[in-house]
Structures are given as structure tokens and as C-alpha cells.
Scaffold this motif. Sequence first.
Motif, PDB file in Angstrom:
ATOM      1  N   UNK A  44       0.804  -1.224   0.000  1.00 18.96           N
ATOM      2  CA  UNK A  44       0.000   0.000   0.000  1.00 18.96           C
ATOM      3  C   UNK A  44       0.837   1.273   0.000  1.00 18.96           C
ATOM      4  N   UNK A  45       2.052   1.209   0.546  1.00 18.48           N
ATOM      5  CA  UNK A  45       2.841   2.414   0.722  1.00 18.48           C
ATOM      6  C   UNK A  45       3.974   2.597  -0.273  1.00 18.48           C
ATOM      7  N   UNK A  46       4.469   1.487  -0.891  1.00 20.02           N
ATOM      8  CA  UNK A  46       5.665   1.621  -1.719  1.00 20.02           C
ATOM      9  C   UNK A  46       5.835   0.445  -2.679  1.00 20.02           C
ATOM     10  N   UNK A 111      11.470  11.123  -2.741  1.00 17.71           N
ATOM     11  CA  UNK A 111      11.686  10.224  -1.602  1.00 17.71           C
ATOM     12  C   UNK A 111      12.230   8.850  -1.999  1.00 17.71           C
ATOM     13  N   UNK A 112      12.580   8.668  -3.259  1.00 20.51           N
ATOM     14  CA  UNK A 112      13.131   7.386  -3.704  1.00 20.51           C
ATOM     15  C   UNK A 112      14.517   7.218  -3.086  1.00 20.51           C
ATOM     16  N   UNK A 124      13.713   1.575  -3.231  1.00 16.09           N
ATOM     17  CA  UNK A 124      12.417   1.757  -2.589  1.00 16.09           C
ATOM     18  C   UNK A 124      11.787   3.022  -3.142  1.00 16.09           C
ATOM     19  N   UNK A 125      10.577   2.876  -3.679  1.00 15.68           N
ATOM     20  CA  UNK A 125       9.864   3.995  -4.294  1.00 15.68           C
ATOM     21  C   UNK A 125       8.545   4.212  -3.552  1.00 15.68           C
ATOM     22  N   UNK A 126       8.473   5.215  -2.668  1.00 20.63           N
ATOM     23  CA  UNK A 126       7.237   5.481  -1.936  1.00 20.63           C
ATOM     24  C   UNK A 126       6.128   5.944  -2.876  1.00 20.63           C
TER      25      UNK A 126
END
Length: 140
Positions: A44-46, A111-112, A124-126
Motif C-alpha cells: 500500500x505504501x511503496x 523520496x526514492x 524503494x519507491x514510496x
Amino acid sequence: MANDMMNRHNDLFDAMNDWFDLPRKFFDDNEVAKLMQSDVVENDKEYVIKVDMPGMDKDKIHLNYNNGILSVSGSRKSFKDMSKDNSIIHRERSEGHISRSFRLPNVVASDIHAKYDNGVLTITLPKQQAGASDNSIQID
């Protein structure tokens, strides 16, 4: 006996096909995918992507996120572990440039973050939260 002759003919023909098919295999996208094997996980987040990039220096790996597409590329120079007195008999470790792209929409690009450890690149990609971007159009 005739079957043995037929099999020898097929083996020779298959070997010739493998040889002449080499250039196509070298430039085939599926072959690149084998070099940069990856896993993409979503929650759900990332999004979390793990890409195998063995033998690459961290400073030779480049990431770019633009218009919903994450591009991963890397390059590797020739290996210098052969002494001048030795002749190379067989070489499989390649040098060159490889790249892959992943379509991942609705990411907060600022934010990556990425980490490279033991030949595995973890990115990680939010995701953007609902209502975070003002792309909705109000109807009067």
C-alpha cells in the motif's frame, strides 16, 4: 542406423543454428533481462525493486525516475585480474553497458532511495498518498 545418421545431422544443424543465432541472442531484450534479474514487490505504501547487478561498482550504476518510469543502468569495464604472462583460454565475464526500465506510476520521486549491497541493488519507491497531489478537477 538410419536414425543415428539423422540424429548426427540434427546435432550438426542445431550447432550451426546456435552459432548463427548468436548475434540475435546477444541483442535480444530477454538476454538483457537475464543479466539484470529483478523482483518487484508492491504494498500500500511503496514499491520495492531488487535488481541483481553483480560485479558492478556502485558509482557506475545510475537511476532515473521520470514520467512514471524508473530506469536502471550500469556499466562494467574489463577485468584486470589477468597477468601479462598468461593467455586467456576462455572468458565469460562480460564488459559493457546494460539497462532496464520499470513502469511504476504515482511515486514520490523526491523520496526514492536505493542501496547496493553484495551485488544486489534495492530501490524503494514510496507511493503518493491519496489526495497528496492536486490533480483532481472540481465540477461545478
